[in-house]
Design a protein around this motif. Structure first.
Motif, short mmCIF file in Angstrom:
data_model
loop_
_atom_site.label_atom_id
_atom_site.label_comp_id
_atom_site.label_asym_id
_atom_site.label_seq_id
_atom_site.Cartn_x
_atom_site.Cartn_y
_atom_site.Cartn_z
N PHE A 92 0.95 -1.05 -0.07
CA PHE A 92 -0.04 -0.07 0.57
C PHE A 92 0.76 1.25 0.25
N GLY A 93 0.22 2.67 -0.58
CA GLY A 93 1.37 3.39 -0.39
C GLY A 93 0.45 4.30 -0.95
N LEU A 94 0.67 6.17 -0.03
CA LEU A 94 0.08 6.76 0.18
C LEU A 94 0.82 8.11 -0.68
N LEU A 95 0.06 9.08 -1.04
CA LEU A 95 0.25 10.08 -1.93
C LEU A 95 0.31 11.74 -1.14
N ALA A 96 1.59 12.47 -1.35
CA ALA A 96 0.95 13.39 -1.18
C ALA A 96 1.72 14.89 -2.49
N PRO A 97 1.36 15.85 -1.96
CA PRO A 97 1.32 16.55 -2.17
C PRO A 97 3.75 17.50 -1.72
N ALA A 98 4.47 17.36 -2.71
CA ALA A 98 5.43 17.39 -2.59
C ALA A 98 6.47 18.42 -1.16
N LYS A 99 6.74 18.63 -0.38
CA LYS A 99 6.86 19.11 0.87
C LYS A 99 8.13 19.51 0.59
N ASP A 100 9.22 19.08 0.73
CA ASP A 100 10.35 19.35 0.35
C ASP A 100 11.22 18.54 -0.89
N GLY A 101 11.06 19.47 -1.89
CA GLY A 101 11.65 19.57 -3.35
C GLY A 101 11.92 19.12 -3.97
N GLY A 102 10.73 17.62 -3.82
CA GLY A 102 11.17 15.95 -4.88
C GLY A 102 9.55 16.45 -6.04
N THR A 103 9.30 15.08 -6.25
CA THR A 103 8.41 15.06 -7.34
C THR A 103 7.30 15.31 -6.79
N ILE A 104 6.64 14.04 -5.36
CA ILE A 104 5.95 13.61 -4.58
C ILE A 104 5.93 13.37 -3.60
N ALA A 105 5.18 13.30 -2.05
CA ALA A 105 5.17 12.96 -1.04
C ALA A 105 4.83 11.72 -0.83
N THR A 106 5.30 10.69 -0.14
CA THR A 106 4.90 8.99 -0.34
C THR A 106 4.97 8.15 0.68
N ARG A 107 4.11 7.47 0.83
CA ARG A 107 4.16 6.67 2.58
C ARG A 107 4.26 5.56 1.62
N TYR A 108 5.12 4.64 2.16
CA TYR A 108 4.97 3.04 1.99
C TYR A 108 4.87 2.19 2.89
N PHE A 109 3.73 0.92 2.14
CA PHE A 109 3.33 0.48 4.33
C PHE A 109 3.58 -1.66 3.42
N MET A 110 4.04 -1.83 4.44
CA MET A 110 4.87 -3.69 4.74
C MET A 110 3.83 -4.80 4.21
N PRO A 111 2.51 -4.49 4.76
CA PRO A 111 2.10 -3.70 4.58
C PRO A 111 1.25 -3.27 5.85
N TRP A 112 1.64 -4.41 7.10
CA TRP A 112 1.50 -3.56 8.72
C TRP A 112 2.48 -2.93 9.28
#
Length: 363
Positions: free
Chosen positions: A253-273
């Motif tokens: 599972f992955g989550l997306l948000a607008p970039a905050k630190d100069g990248g293309t996009i902000a992400t969070r990744y789950f392994m999944p638990w």
């Protein structure tokens, strides 16, 4: 003898760690193999106190290597994700971070000889069928782990290992978009289900009332989010054609948000638990593909590059990771030819890992 000795290398590969083993030193059948790996890692205890695991899903990964009979590949890489606590093994996925150490490990094991100052190792990921070309630094006819490359999530610097991933589309499900849709809705949450290097369910962070900038620790403490996310993941995974989703680490599972630190996009990744403390190499490719594909959940969150190949910089919980994607736009979305990343690895220990003979006795 009350214990069976199995030769091993303990290596850090990217932002993961685990034993690297010669497949020939292990049982052939997967049921016995799973029991051997559970005993080796010490699954069944939060600290893996009776094994060499590290009490976290990124430190209970196993790489098993062999010389390949494939016409293209040099090395077959068979991956296993061993659970931390519930004594289970998942042979479905692969791991790109652990793959970072496959080239060096194959050379250390004598499965492939070093070739000049830089050795090219062609790797077949057995679990998914992906092909990967690794460039390993081998000055003085030996693997070098010293260099100036750095990756977020690992302290210090090390020798760079270039990875070029090919044949990553549909490795687990047989399709780029396993449900046939760019966006699906489960339990009121819009998601993009995509299979590039790793099958994933991808959503916007704000769909779960999250910012997308939470730390891994903050996310792990949010039990209400995990319950909601897991329900969506199971339904999406079933729609993707994946079996036994509730007990499998795929889809991720992955989550997306607008970039905050100069990248293309902000992400969070789950392994999944649990939230990944950094970013999976395979997951990074899937998330980058989602960003580059029109009409996915990523629409409006990042500017798409017109360059070919395109560099997608993913902000994650510990920094950033760059994915260089060679692709073409098509009527159905995009066609990915390859994805490149730079990782590092280090040999930490080598010798024999001991398994009780009640689990497996070599004959």
């Amino acid at each position: 003898m009350t214990q069976t000795a199995i030769p091993f290398l303990l290596m850090r590969g990217g932002t993961s760690r685990g034993p690297y083993l010669n497949r020939a030193d292990l049982p052939e059948d997967h049921d016995t193999l799973a029991q051997v790996l559970i005993a080796m890692v010490g699954s069944g205890h939060a600290l893996n106190i009776d094994g060499i695991g590290g009490g976290n899903a990124v430190t209970t990964k196993v790489a098993m290597l062999s010389q390949s009979d494939d016409d293209w590949a040099d090395i077959d890489y068979f991956f296993a994700q061993v659970s931390v606590e519930d004594q289970s093994v998942d042979f479905k996925p692969t791991c790109g971070n652990i793959l970072s150490g496959v080239g060096p490990a194959a050379i250390e094991m004598g499965l492939i000889p070093p070739d000049g100052a830089e050795t090219t190792v062609k790797i077949r990921a057995v679990n998914t069928g992906a092909r990967v070309v690794a460039q390993v630094q081998t000055p003085n006819v030996a693997v070098s782990y010293v260099g100036e490359a750095s990756i977020d999530g690992v302290p210090g610097q090390a020798a760079p290992i270039g990875l070029q991933f090919m044949d990553t589309i549909g490795g687990a499900t047989g399709a780029f978009l396993p449900t046939g849709n760019l966006i699906d809705r489960f339990d009121g949450i819009d998601v993009t289900c995509m299979d590039v290097a790793m099958p994933m369910v991808i959503a916007r962070a704000d769909a779960f009332d999250l910012t997308g900038y939470e730390t891994a620790e903050e996310l792990n403490e949010n039990t209400a989010f995990f319950a909601q996310m897991e329900a969506v993941r199971i339904k999406a995974g079933e729609a993707m054609g994946i079996k036994n989703v509730a007990t499998s680490v795929t889809p991720k599972f992955g989550l997306l948000a607008p970039a905050k630190d100069g990248g293309t996009i902000a992400t969070r990744y789950f392994m999944p638990w649990k939230a990944h403390p950094t970013m999976a190499v395979t997951g990074a490719q899937c998330l980058a593909a989602c960003v580059l594909t029109p009409n996915t959940v990523a629409d409006g969150m990042a500017a798409r590059s017109n360059e070919r190949p395109a560099t997608v910089t993913l902000e994650h919980a510990s920094g950033q990771i760059d994915v260089l994607v060679n692709y073409e736009l098509t009527a159905d979305g995009i066609e990915i030819h390859s994805a490149g990343l730079v990782r590092t690895a280090r040999l930490l220990a080598k010798g024999d890992v001991m398994i009780p003979t009640t689990v497996w006795r070599q004959t």
